[in-house]
Every structure is written in structure tokens, then in C-alpha cells.
Design a protein around this motif. Structure first.
Motif, mmCIF file in Angstrom:
data_model
loop_
_atom_site.group_PDB
_atom_site.id
_atom_site.type_symbol
_atom_site.label_atom_id
_atom_site.label_comp_id
_atom_site.label_asym_id
_atom_site.label_seq_id
_atom_site.Cartn_x
_atom_site.Cartn_y
_atom_site.Cartn_z
ATOM 1 N N ASP A 132 0.792 -1.231 0.000
ATOM 2 C CA ASP A 132 0.000 0.000 0.000
ATOM 3 C C ASP A 132 0.824 1.280 0.000
ATOM 4 O O ASP A 132 0.302 2.344 -0.299
ATOM 5 N N LYS A 159 -4.651 6.872 -5.325
ATOM 6 C CA LYS A 159 -4.036 7.219 -4.044
ATOM 7 C C LYS A 159 -3.676 8.697 -3.962
ATOM 8 O O LYS A 159 -3.371 9.209 -2.875
ATOM 9 N N ILE A 336 -7.161 -2.345 -3.252
ATOM 10 C CA ILE A 336 -6.550 -3.505 -2.595
ATOM 11 C C ILE A 336 -7.446 -4.732 -2.755
ATOM 12 O O ILE A 336 -6.973 -5.843 -3.023
#
Length: 373
Positions: A132, A159, A336
């Protein structure tokens, strides 16, 4: 989180889980910041995998979130040492998922150091890793040879909102801590070490507040980017530290080594965007410095003729106030979940991979339908 907000979040993750239903259900280990909104994401991971254990990052555990997660999933203690030695890592994984196919969901490259040996000796099969963070991405990237696929969401455009808002939370918390001691940002030149996505966000936000900002980065490309955006770029770390009244470390690597601290000007504040073990070599600080807690989340380091302040023990300053980035974190969490399906297909070669653009677009569309109301 209000009841209706939690219901909306759970509905969002249920929709994402339906969109990216795995081809087979594997076991999983989840390293995560266990913040107040995180149980819904944990629940989604558990819906898509047999979630074997949650390992919360030690400096970011909210008691209520931990209690809620513990009702359905084992919560184990996470340390760097747990995965530093292959034997220890294997013992742990075997104790939870011997003989199973497992996915490793990482935040910060915890599994990287022993991944090759663990992959070859584990009695089951390691389908791969999902990483991540930029810090973790680099740790996997630096390995000579990856034994399995690693899907990184660290550089995903989904992100970007999180990185910008983390930058805002870092500046907010730093200013709040300083104001709690009667100090302010203005009139105190700032040094930002690291001009990646987080560092550049922090630098721009400080600049917008009227703070004089200097940037230091080892990467010459990033130094040119900082110059083009109107920042002063330091030629060397020592000179930059000498003039800074506030130092914000955002490299994901060691920003300040033991010998660097002596160059800080008297009364300078030092804060980081990640854990102290990643950003600061505090163990290398000369023993002549005494440490005294002088306020909420502030420790003074002092020796004859010199002193500086360390915020939050050198750990991420924004976690003082919860580090919330609002619903934008759910974009990355959904990515994810999409990565889990990619690993379960078993068709990825060893190496670093990204979630395909169409999947990101589908996630963004779903997110907008729930959170852009």
C-alpha cells in the motif's frame, strides 16, 4: 462514525466485493492502520478471503476499532522482528495457515526482507503480496529477485487524493502541536526532506500558509521539480538544517542520522510522516542529549548549548489527531480488494504489478455513486 455512514460504507464495500469476487478463496494476513473507520475494510477483506489474522501497525491502533475487529478475526501483535528472520516468519505463518494458499496484504514492506526464503519453505503457497505504501514499494523493488507477484497500489492515481489529504493532516497536526506550546508556523523557516507525493504536498501547503519553505531531496529530478514550483532547494542537508526552525521528514527512508541532529538550530521542531524507525536514526543520537517531555506529544532533546523538539516521539505526527483523510481512503482500499482477485487467479509472473486502468475506473465510478452526493 454515524450509523447511516457505517451502513453506506458497508454497502460500498459489498458492491466492490461483488465486482471483484475472487476466483478462489485464499487465506490472508492483513497489516493495516487500525483506525476508527478500518473495521469496515477488514470486514470486506474477510468477505473476499479467509482472513487469518489482522496485524495492526503498532503506533496507529484505535482501541474501539481493535475491540470490534477482535470479535470476528484474530488480532496479532506486529513487530519488524516478526518478519526479520525467516524462521520466525515461517513459524508465525505456519501457525495460522499451514498448507494453505495465502495473500499477504502489507503496509510498509514488512514481508519483504524474508519473502524469498519464506516463499520457498512455506508448506502452502504464497499467492503474492499487495503493498500500500511508497516506502514498502521501494523495499520490494530493491529485492534482487521477487519470488512471487507483488501488486502495488502505492503509485496508483486513486491514491493521489489520499496523499494530498495526508499532507494536509500532517501540516494541521504539526501546527496544532506547536500552538499548544505557544509557538506558530509563521516566522519559522521550514525544511521539507523528501519531495515525493507527500513531501511535495506538505511543501505546497506550508507555502500557501505563508511559510518560507526549503526542500532537500537526494533525487536531482525532484530537486528540479521543487525549483520549478518556486521552492528554495538546499544544496546540502547540513546547511538546510542549520537554517530551519521546523523540519518535516517525508522520505520513507532515513531522513536524519545521528550526526545530523547536531546541525538543527536551537528550538527547531522535528516531525515525520511515518514511523520513527523509518525516518529517524534516533539510536545514533549522541548519549549527551537528555530527553524531557515538555508538552503534549513533544520531547525536548538537550545538551550543553543545543536543544530541539521532537514531535510525537518521531512517529507520524498526523496520527495525533487520527490521520483522517475522509472517504478518499476507501478508493485505495477498494483497489486492494481488486488486487486480491488478481492474485487468486494465479496467472501473474513474479514481479511488481499494478491494478489495470479499467478496474480503477470501475472503482472510481462506484465510489462516486456512494460518496459524491
Amino acid at each position: 462514525m454515524e450509523t447511516f455512514e457505517r451502513a453506506r460504507l458497508e454497502a460500498y464495500f459489498a458492491r466492490i466485493a461483488t465486482q471483484f469476487t475472487p476466483d478462489e478463496q485464499t487465506a490472508s494476513f492483513l497489516i493495516t492502520h487500525l483506525l476508527p473507520e478500518r473495521p469496515a475494510f477488514v470486514q470486506a477483506v474477510a468477505a473476499m478471503t479467509r482472513l487469518t489474522a489482522v496485524l495492526p501497525k503498532p503506533k496507529s491502533i484505535h482501541p474501539d476499532a481493535k475491540r470490534e475487529v477482535e470479535q470476528t478475526v484474530p488480532v496479532d501483535t506486529l513487530t519488524r522482528d516478526l518478519f526479520t528472520e525467516a524462521d520466525d516468519a515461517l513459524d508465525y505463518l505456519e501457525s495460522r495457515a499451514a498448507g494453505e494458499t495465502i495473500c499477504l496484504l502489507d503496509v510498509g514492506g514488512y514481508f519483504a526482507h524474508t519473502l524469498a526464503e519464506v516463499h520457498s519453505r512455506f508448506t502452502g503457497r504464497i499467492a503474492g503480496v499487495i503493498e500500500d505504501t511508497e516506502n514498502g514499494h521501494r523495499r520490494y523493488e530493491d529485492l534482487d529477485k521477487l519470488p512471487c507477484p507483488v501488486i502495488s497500489v502505492a503509485r496508483s492515481p486513486l491514491k493521489d487524493p489520499e496523499d494530498f489529504l495526508v499532507g494536509q493532516s500532517v501540516v494541521f497536526s504539526t501546527e496544532a502541536v506547536m500552538r499548544g506550546r505557544g509557538d506558530i508556523l509563521h516566522g519559522r523557516p521550514a525544511l521539507v526532506i523528501g519531495f515525493g507525493k507527500l513531501g511535495s504536498s506538505i511543501a505546497r501547503l506550508l507555502q500557501a500558509k505563508g511559510v518560507q519553505v526549503t526542500v532537500f531531496d537526494l533525487d536531482p529530478v525532484r530537486r528540479t521539480q521543487a525549483l520549478s514550483q518556486g521552492f528554495t532547494v538546499a544544496r546540502d542537508r547540513e546547511t538546510a538544517l542549520t537554517g530551519a526552525g521546523l523540519v518535516l521528514c517525508a522520505t520513507g527512508a532515513i531522513s536524519l542520522r545521528g550526526e545530523d541532529f547536531s546541525h538543527l538550530r536551537n528550538g527547531a521542531y522535528v516531525a515525520t510522516v511515518t514511523s520513527s524507525e523509518d525516518e529517524l536514526d534516533l539510536a545514533g543520537l549522541p548519549d549527551v542529549y537528555t530527553r524531557t517531555v515538555v508538552g503534549d506529544h513533544v520531547t525536548r532533546y538537550r545538551t550543553t548549548g543545543h536543544y530541539f523538539y521532537l514531535v510525537n516521539g518521531g512517529n507520524a505526527v498526523n496520527f495525533i489527531h487520527g490521520a483522517s483523510v475522509g472517504p478518499f481512503i476507501f478508493l485505495v482500499q477498494a483497489e486492494i480488494l481488486a488486487a486480491i482477485r488478481m492474485l487468486t487467479r494465479g496467472d501473474l509472473a513474479p514481479g511488481i504489478h499494478e491494478v489495470p486502468v479499467p478496474n480503477r475506473e470501475a472503482i472510481a465510478t462506484t465510489w462516486l455513486s456512494y460518496f459524491n452526493r
